[in-house]
Design a protein around this motif. Structure first.
Motif, mmCIF file in Angstrom:
data_model
loop_
_atom_site.group_PDB
_atom_site.id
_atom_site.type_symbol
_atom_site.label_atom_id
_atom_site.label_comp_id
_atom_site.label_asym_id
_atom_site.label_seq_id
_atom_site.Cartn_x
_atom_site.Cartn_y
_atom_site.Cartn_z
ATOM 1 N N GLU A 51 0.833 -1.198 0.000
ATOM 2 C CA GLU A 51 0.000 0.000 0.000
ATOM 3 C C GLU A 51 0.872 1.254 0.000
ATOM 4 N N GLY A 52 0.540 2.212 -0.848
ATOM 5 C CA GLY A 52 1.295 3.453 -0.909
ATOM 6 C C GLY A 52 0.905 4.407 0.203
ATOM 7 N N CYS A 53 1.831 5.254 0.605
ATOM 8 C CA CYS A 53 1.552 6.284 1.607
ATOM 9 C C CYS A 53 0.709 7.374 0.939
ATOM 10 N N CYS A 54 -0.284 7.870 1.642
ATOM 11 C CA CYS A 54 -1.199 8.876 1.090
ATOM 12 C C CYS A 54 -0.836 10.305 1.481
ATOM 13 N N LEU A 55 0.378 10.507 1.989
ATOM 14 C CA LEU A 55 0.817 11.836 2.385
ATOM 15 C C LEU A 55 1.794 12.402 1.358
ATOM 16 N N PHE A 56 2.422 13.510 1.670
ATOM 17 C CA PHE A 56 3.349 14.166 0.755
ATOM 18 C C PHE A 56 4.787 13.770 1.083
ATOM 19 N N ALA A 57 5.667 13.918 0.104
ATOM 20 C CA ALA A 57 7.082 13.593 0.294
ATOM 21 C C ALA A 57 7.667 14.462 1.397
ATOM 22 N N GLY A 58 8.431 13.850 2.289
ATOM 23 C CA GLY A 58 9.085 14.583 3.359
ATOM 24 C C GLY A 58 8.217 14.835 4.578
ATOM 25 N N HIS A 59 7.038 14.214 4.654
ATOM 26 C CA HIS A 59 6.175 14.416 5.823
ATOM 27 C C HIS A 59 6.853 13.883 7.086
ATOM 28 N N ALA A 60 6.450 14.418 8.217
ATOM 29 C CA ALA A 60 6.988 13.971 9.512
ATOM 30 C C ALA A 60 6.240 12.723 9.984
ATOM 31 N N GLU A 61 6.868 12.009 10.895
ATOM 32 C CA GLU A 61 6.231 10.873 11.564
ATOM 33 C C GLU A 61 6.049 9.678 10.639
ATOM 34 N N GLN A 62 5.030 8.877 10.940
ATOM 35 C CA GLN A 62 4.821 7.609 10.231
ATOM 36 C C GLN A 62 4.061 7.789 8.911
ATOM 37 N N HIS A 63 4.102 6.718 8.103
ATOM 38 C CA HIS A 63 3.336 6.683 6.860
ATOM 39 C C HIS A 63 1.898 6.277 7.190
ATOM 40 N N THR A 64 0.989 6.513 6.260
ATOM 41 C CA THR A 64 -0.431 6.278 6.542
ATOM 42 C C THR A 64 -0.745 4.824 6.876
ATOM 43 N N TRP A 65 -0.051 3.877 6.307
ATOM 44 C CA TRP A 65 -0.353 2.472 6.627
ATOM 45 C C TRP A 65 0.166 2.088 8.016
ATOM 46 N N GLN A 66 0.951 2.927 8.645
ATOM 47 C CA GLN A 66 1.498 2.658 9.972
ATOM 48 C C GLN A 66 0.628 3.239 11.083
#
Length: 72
Positions: A51-66
């Motif tokens: 599953e791809g992350c649904c946020l923007f490049a360089g975001h802080a913290e975890q990815h959306t699937w986490q």
């Protein structure tokens, strides 16, 4: 999808997907508000879903699937 809770610094809200690989975000802090086009986060989750992350490049913290906390 939700960015991790935080009280200080910049805040973001997804407005719309644009052409492949970019999205329109609203970015604000204590003093300013602006529209920004940001590239998508290129990270993908572990197998088997990838599953791809649904946020923007360089975001802080975890990815959306986490995400570990339920969205209320």
């Amino acid at each position: 999808m939700q960015l991790p809770a935080h009280e200080a610094g910049e805040h973001y809200g997804l407005l719309d997907d644009l052409e492949y690989g970019t999205a329109l975000w609203l970015r604000w802090d204590e003093a300013d508000v602006e529209l920004v086009v940001l590239p998508d986060c290129p990270a993908v989750g572990p197998d088997p879903d990838r599953e791809g992350c649904c946020l923007f490049a360089g975001h802080a913290e975890q990815h959306t699937w986490q995400e570990t906390h339920p969205v209320e």
